[in-house]
Design a protein around this motif. Structure first.
Motif, mmCIF file in Angstrom:
data_model
loop_
_atom_site.group_PDB
_atom_site.id
_atom_site.type_symbol
_atom_site.label_atom_id
_atom_site.label_comp_id
_atom_site.label_asym_id
_atom_site.label_seq_id
_atom_site.Cartn_x
_atom_site.Cartn_y
_atom_site.Cartn_z
ATOM 1 N N VAL A 68 -16.442 24.566 -0.888
ATOM 2 C CA VAL A 68 -15.348 25.257 -0.193
ATOM 3 C C VAL A 68 -15.591 25.258 1.310
ATOM 4 O O VAL A 68 -14.696 24.928 2.095
ATOM 5 N N MET A 69 -16.792 25.607 1.712
ATOM 6 C CA MET A 69 -17.092 25.697 3.142
ATOM 7 C C MET A 69 -16.958 24.328 3.816
ATOM 8 O O MET A 69 -16.531 24.233 4.954
ATOM 9 N N ALA A 70 -17.307 23.258 3.103
ATOM 10 C CA ALA A 70 -17.177 21.909 3.667
ATOM 11 C C ALA A 70 -15.710 21.495 3.777
ATOM 12 O O ALA A 70 -15.345 20.703 4.643
ATOM 13 N N SER A 71 -14.861 22.063 2.916
ATOM 14 C CA SER A 71 -13.456 21.658 2.908
ATOM 15 C C SER A 71 -12.594 22.400 3.929
ATOM 16 O O SER A 71 -11.492 21.982 4.226
ATOM 17 N N VAL A 72 -13.088 23.519 4.449
ATOM 18 C CA VAL A 72 -12.278 24.307 5.391
ATOM 19 C C VAL A 72 -12.563 23.888 6.822
ATOM 20 O O VAL A 72 -13.576 23.290 7.123
ATOM 21 N N GLY A 78 -15.925 29.672 9.200
ATOM 22 C CA GLY A 78 -15.633 30.235 7.888
ATOM 23 C C GLY A 78 -14.226 29.947 7.410
ATOM 24 O O GLY A 78 -13.524 29.105 7.960
ATOM 25 N N VAL A 79 -13.825 30.678 6.389
ATOM 26 C CA VAL A 79 -12.540 30.475 5.737
ATOM 27 C C VAL A 79 -11.484 31.363 6.388
ATOM 28 O O VAL A 79 -11.590 32.589 6.346
ATOM 29 N N LEU A 80 -10.468 30.742 6.983
ATOM 30 C CA LEU A 80 -9.366 31.488 7.592
ATOM 31 C C LEU A 80 -8.447 32.045 6.504
ATOM 32 O O LEU A 80 -8.446 31.567 5.371
ATOM 33 N N LEU A 81 -7.633 33.036 6.870
ATOM 34 C CA LEU A 81 -6.776 33.698 5.898
ATOM 35 C C LEU A 81 -5.877 32.713 5.147
ATOM 36 O O LEU A 81 -5.818 32.745 3.915
ATOM 37 N N GLU A 82 -5.168 31.828 5.835
ATOM 38 C CA GLU A 82 -4.251 30.901 5.150
ATOM 39 C C GLU A 82 -5.002 29.994 4.186
ATOM 40 O O GLU A 82 -4.515 29.703 3.095
ATOM 41 N N GLU A 83 -6.189 29.521 4.597
ATOM 42 C CA GLU A 83 -6.997 28.684 3.710
ATOM 43 C C GLU A 83 -7.438 29.489 2.489
ATOM 44 O O GLU A 83 -7.401 28.998 1.359
ATOM 45 N N PHE A 84 -7.833 30.744 2.705
ATOM 46 C CA PHE A 84 -8.256 31.626 1.623
ATOM 47 C C PHE A 84 -7.110 31.831 0.633
ATOM 48 O O PHE A 84 -7.306 31.754 -0.578
ATOM 49 N N LEU A 85 -5.900 32.071 1.148
ATOM 50 C CA LEU A 85 -4.741 32.283 0.284
ATOM 51 C C LEU A 85 -4.477 31.059 -0.590
ATOM 52 O O LEU A 85 -4.212 31.178 -1.787
ATOM 53 N N LYS A 86 -4.556 29.859 0.015
ATOM 54 C CA LYS A 86 -4.343 28.625 -0.759
ATOM 55 C C LYS A 86 -5.422 28.457 -1.819
ATOM 56 O O LYS A 86 -5.123 28.132 -2.973
ATOM 57 N N LEU A 87 -6.675 28.661 -1.442
ATOM 58 C CA LEU A 87 -7.787 28.514 -2.388
ATOM 59 C C LEU A 87 -7.657 29.479 -3.566
ATOM 60 O O LEU A 87 -7.825 29.090 -4.721
ATOM 61 N N MET A 88 -7.329 30.733 -3.277
ATOM 62 C CA MET A 88 -7.250 31.742 -4.334
ATOM 63 C C MET A 88 -6.032 31.506 -5.238
ATOM 64 O O MET A 88 -6.099 31.703 -6.447
ATOM 65 N N SER A 89 -4.919 31.058 -4.668
ATOM 66 C CA SER A 89 -3.728 30.744 -5.475
ATOM 67 C C SER A 89 -4.017 29.589 -6.420
ATOM 68 O O SER A 89 -3.633 29.618 -7.592
#
Length: 174
Positions: A68-72, A78-89
């Motif tokens: 995950v960290m390599a993909s963001v 770190g993981v920004l909010l929009e990236e976090f939302l996509k990952l969690m969805s």
């Protein structure tokens, strides 16, 4: 930047619960904000691990977090909010898909043996497609029974059900 110890993470692990009408997105935002205790606008690798525990109930492995960290985008470490939302969805969709497959398998496994036989396949197909020729059912069974042992395990069943669904499963946490 100071690294927080395990004890200081407790506050992040227990944000207040919103009403029962809370959407997935609202819950993800609430967890993101709770885990971004320093209000830096991103989740560090430790923050991200805690967020996954809060949302899905398990601690992701080092390999999963590394992926995950390599993909963001790394501009903010770190993981920004929009990236976090996509990952969690994506994770939630994969989890729901897995749950549906488990329910279908359980419906086929009327004897509760943990595997399916050709007879289980015939019974299931006869109830949903009574005019389907038996040779098609036998072919389908043989295709799904990857190790040709006469039994279809959940893993074999899941593999068959996921055939062509790899886009949904691109992000594997579990």
């Amino acid at each position: 930047m100071e690294e927080r110890g395990e004890g200081s993470r407790v506050m992040c692990a227990a944000p207040s619960r919103a009403g029962s009408g809370e959407s997935g997105r609202e819950r993800y935002v609430r967890v993101f904000e709770a885990c971004d205790e320093d209000k830096k606008g991103y989740l560090s690798r430790e923050d991200f691990k805690v967020a996954v525990v809060m949302l899905f109930g398990y601690k992701p492995s080092k390999v999963e977090v590394d992926s995950v960290m390599a993909s963001v985008q790394q501009k903010n470490s770190g993981v920004l909010l929009e990236e976090f939302l996509k990952l969690m969805s994506t994770k939630k969709a994969a989890q729901l898909h897995h749950s549906e497959i488990r329910q279908i398998f359980t419906a086929f496994d009327m004897q509760y043996r943990g595997f399916l036989t050709l007879e289980d396949f015939k019974r299931a197909f006869n109830s949903i497609a009574p005019k389907l020729p038996e040779r098609i059912i036998v072919e389908a069974f043989r295709e799904v029974d990857q190790d040709s042992d006469g039994h279809v395990s959940f893993k074999e069943f899941e593999s068959a059900m996921n055939y062509g669904q790899n886009e949904l499963s691109q992000l594997h946490f579990a």
